[in-house]
Design a protein around this motif. Structure first.
Motif, PDB file in Angstrom:
ATOM      1  N   LEU A 121      25.679-120.063  90.602  1.00 56.82           N
ATOM      2  CA  LEU A 121      26.737-119.055  90.534  1.00 56.82           C
ATOM      3  C   LEU A 121      26.268-117.754  89.893  1.00 56.82           C
ATOM      4  N   ASN A 122      25.124-117.756  89.228  1.00 63.23           N
ATOM      5  CA  ASN A 122      24.644-116.591  88.477  1.00 63.23           C
ATOM      6  C   ASN A 122      23.568-115.828  89.232  1.00 63.23           C
ATOM      7  N   GLU A 123      23.816-115.571  90.505  1.00 63.06           N
ATOM      8  CA  GLU A 123      22.878-114.815  91.319  1.00 63.06           C
ATOM      9  C   GLU A 123      23.577-113.610  91.928  1.00 63.06           C
ATOM     10  N   SER A 124      22.799-112.558  92.104  1.00 66.70           N
ATOM     11  CA  SER A 124      23.281-111.380  92.824  1.00 66.70           C
ATOM     12  C   SER A 124      22.430-111.212  94.069  1.00 66.70           C
ATOM     13  N   TRP A 125      23.071-110.872  95.175  1.00 65.98           N
ATOM     14  CA  TRP A 125      22.374-110.625  96.429  1.00 65.98           C
ATOM     15  C   TRP A 125      22.588-109.180  96.833  1.00 65.98           C
ATOM     16  N   TYR A 126      21.514-108.549  97.301  1.00 65.39           N
ATOM     17  CA  TYR A 126      21.561-107.149  97.718  1.00 65.39           C
ATOM     18  C   TYR A 126      21.008-107.008  99.126  1.00 65.39           C
ATOM     19  N   PHE A 127      21.578-106.073  99.860  1.00 68.44           N
ATOM     20  CA  PHE A 127      21.046-105.655 101.157  1.00 68.44           C
ATOM     21  C   PHE A 127      20.361-104.328 100.891  1.00 68.44           C
ATOM     22  N   GLU A 128      19.070-104.243 101.174  1.00 71.47           N
ATOM     23  CA  GLU A 128      18.303-103.039 100.881  1.00 71.47           C
ATOM     24  C   GLU A 128      17.665-102.506 102.147  1.00 71.47           C
ATOM     25  N   SER A 129      17.776-101.206 102.370  1.00 72.78           N
ATOM     26  CA  SER A 129      17.138-100.542 103.495  1.00 72.78           C
ATOM     27  C   SER A 129      15.888 -99.838 103.010  1.00 72.78           C
ATOM     28  N   TRP A 130      14.766-100.183 103.593  1.00 70.47           N
ATOM     29  CA  TRP A 130      13.540 -99.468 103.261  1.00 70.47           C
ATOM     30  C   TRP A 130      13.430 -98.181 104.062  1.00 70.47           C
ATOM     31  N   GLY A 131      14.335 -97.975 104.978  1.00 70.51           N
ATOM     32  CA  GLY A 131      14.374 -96.739 105.770  1.00 70.51           C
ATOM     33  C   GLY A 131      15.118 -95.672 104.994  1.00 70.51           C
ATOM     34  N   PHE A 132      14.434 -95.056 104.045  1.00 69.44           N
ATOM     35  CA  PHE A 132      15.078 -94.114 103.133  1.00 69.44           C
ATOM     36  C   PHE A 132      15.516 -92.823 103.805  1.00 69.44           C
ATOM     37  N   ASP A 133      15.053 -92.551 105.038  1.00 66.10           N
ATOM     38  CA  ASP A 133      15.374 -91.282 105.690  1.00 66.10           C
ATOM     39  C   ASP A 133      16.367 -91.418 106.839  1.00 66.10           C
ATOM     40  N   ILE A 134      17.163 -92.468 106.838  1.00 67.48           N
ATOM     41  CA  ILE A 134      18.259 -92.590 107.800  1.00 67.48           C
ATOM     42  C   ILE A 134      19.312 -91.548 107.418  1.00 67.48           C
ATOM     43  N   ASP A 135      19.798 -90.814 108.401  1.00 64.40           N
ATOM     44  CA  ASP A 135      20.726 -89.707 108.130  1.00 64.40           C
ATOM     45  C   ASP A 135      21.944 -90.152 107.323  1.00 64.40           C
ATOM     46  N   GLU A 136      22.649 -91.152 107.833  1.00 62.09           N
ATOM     47  CA  GLU A 136      23.845 -91.651 107.149  1.00 62.09           C
ATOM     48  C   GLU A 136      23.955 -93.160 107.349  1.00 62.09           C
ATOM     49  N   VAL A 137      24.290 -93.866 106.273  1.00 65.06           N
ATOM     50  CA  VAL A 137      24.530 -95.304 106.319  1.00 65.06           C
ATOM     51  C   VAL A 137      25.856 -95.565 105.619  1.00 65.06           C
ATOM     52  N   SER A 138      26.781 -96.164 106.345  1.00 74.57           N
ATOM     53  CA  SER A 138      28.059 -96.587 105.761  1.00 74.57           C
ATOM     54  C   SER A 138      28.068 -98.100 105.767  1.00 74.57           C
ATOM     55  N   PHE A 139      28.203 -98.687 104.593  1.00 75.75           N
ATOM     56  CA  PHE A 139      28.181-100.139 104.434  1.00 75.75           C
ATOM     57  C   PHE A 139      29.600-100.584 104.101  1.00 75.75           C
ATOM     58  N   PHE A 140      30.168-101.436 104.951  1.00 72.07           N
ATOM     59  CA  PHE A 140      31.554-101.872 104.804  1.00 72.07           C
ATOM     60  C   PHE A 140      31.583-103.275 104.223  1.00 72.07           C
ATOM     61  N   ILE A 141      32.195-103.387 103.051  1.00 67.84           N
ATOM     62  CA  ILE A 141      32.241-104.626 102.287  1.00 67.84           C
ATOM     63  C   ILE A 141      33.643-105.217 102.397  1.00 67.84           C
ATOM     64  N   PRO A 142      33.766-106.478 102.849  1.00 71.15           N
ATOM     65  CA  PRO A 142      35.108-107.066 102.960  1.00 71.15           C
ATOM     66  C   PRO A 142      35.743-107.268 101.585  1.00 71.15           C
ATOM     67  N   THR A 143      37.050-107.067 101.528  1.00 67.06           N
ATOM     68  CA  THR A 143      37.795-107.268 100.283  1.00 67.06           C
ATOM     69  C   THR A 143      38.695-108.492 100.420  1.00 67.06           C
ATOM     70  N   ASP A 144      39.294-108.908  99.327  1.00 64.19           N
ATOM     71  CA  ASP A 144      40.197-110.062  99.337  1.00 64.19           C
ATOM     72  C   ASP A 144      41.443-109.813 100.177  1.00 64.19           C
ATOM     73  N   SER A 145      41.803-108.557 100.367  1.00 66.61           N
ATOM     74  CA  SER A 145      43.022-108.226 101.110  1.00 66.61           C
ATOM     75  C   SER A 145      42.749-108.056 102.610  1.00 66.61           C
ATOM     76  N   GLU A 146      41.621-108.576 103.085  1.00 68.00           N
ATOM     77  CA  GLU A 146      41.231-108.490 104.490  1.00 68.00           C
ATOM     78  C   GLU A 146      41.063-107.059 104.950  1.00 68.00           C
ATOM     79  N   ASP A 147      40.697-106.193 104.041  1.00 66.04           N
ATOM     80  CA  ASP A 147      40.384-104.802 104.333  1.00 66.04           C
ATOM     81  C   ASP A 147      38.902-104.615 104.024  1.00 66.04           C
ATOM     82  N   PHE A 148      38.422-103.385 104.046  1.00 66.68           N
ATOM     83  CA  PHE A 148      37.019-103.117 103.743  1.00 66.68           C
ATOM     84  C   PHE A 148      36.895-101.965 102.762  1.00 66.68           C
ATOM     85  N   GLN A 149      35.943-102.097 101.874  1.00 63.85           N
ATOM     86  CA  GLN A 149      35.564-101.019 100.963  1.00 63.85           C
ATOM     87  C   GLN A 149      34.274-100.435 101.534  1.00 63.85           C
ATOM     88  N   VAL A 150      34.160 -99.116 101.580  1.00 60.67           N
ATOM     89  CA  VAL A 150      32.980 -98.494 102.178  1.00 60.67           C
ATOM     90  C   VAL A 150      32.101 -97.865 101.102  1.00 60.67           C
TER      91      VAL A 150
END
Length: 166
Positions: free
Chosen positions: A89-118
């Motif tokens: 239970l004491n682990e953190s997971w990350y998604f990392e992009s090594w493509g540092f020069d991508i123009d724009e990246v929007s990462f949508f994270i699901p919330t408990d209310s079945e919505d998304f945080q960007v």
């Protein structure tokens, strides 16, 4: 002690096998995830994450190392579903992009209310708006043992990218 692990996006060539789910297990700490993702080209540039989460059938499995070499004027949507089968239970997971020069990246994270945080980052956006001050785009995956979550990634790019996600 809290452990931290990464799912990383890099630009390399590799063989791919289409899957749609990443299983996090106790036997592994590093994952190549591109072969477990689906994509959609948004030529209309009008899709929202809510639209896409309700229509899973319009995504296609990634079958090429370069995902989609054309459609540079269109948004590229990626879908990543992660099932955490680890026992710690004491682990953190990350998604990392090594493509540092991508123009724009929007990462949508699901919330408990079945919505998304960007979370938005990109080469075209101010560096000081990143939650983690690093040249690579890094996103926390808040997926606990026993949970399955689907994340969406919207990418604006100016050149053909070759993705491999770890």
């Amino acid at each position: 002690m809290r452990s931290t692990f990464y799912l990383v996006m890099v630009f390399v060539l590799g063989s791919l096998h289409a899957q749609t789910l990443v299983y996090l297990t106790d036997e592994q700490e590093h994952y190549v995830v591109q072969e477990h993702m689906d994509y959609l080209i948004d030529s209309t540039q009008h899709f929202s994450v809510t639209d896409l989460s309700a229509r899973p059938e319009i995504f296609q499995p990634i079958l090429r190392a370069d995902v989609v070499p054309d459609h540079l004027d269109d948004y590229l949507w990626l879908r990543l579903t992660v099932k955490n089968e680890r026992s710690d239970l004491n682990e953190s997971w990350y998604f990392e992009s090594w493509g540092f020069d991508i123009d724009e990246v929007s990462f949508f994270i699901p919330t408990d209310s079945e919505d998304f945080q960007v979370r938005e980052m990109g080469y075209d956006l101010p560096f000081n708006t990143r939650p983690i001050f690093h040249k690579n785009f890094t996103f926390l995956l808040d997926v606990h043992p026993g949970e399955t979550k689907t994340y969406f990634i919207k990418i604006k790019r100016s050149y053909p990218l070759q993705f491999s996600f770890h």
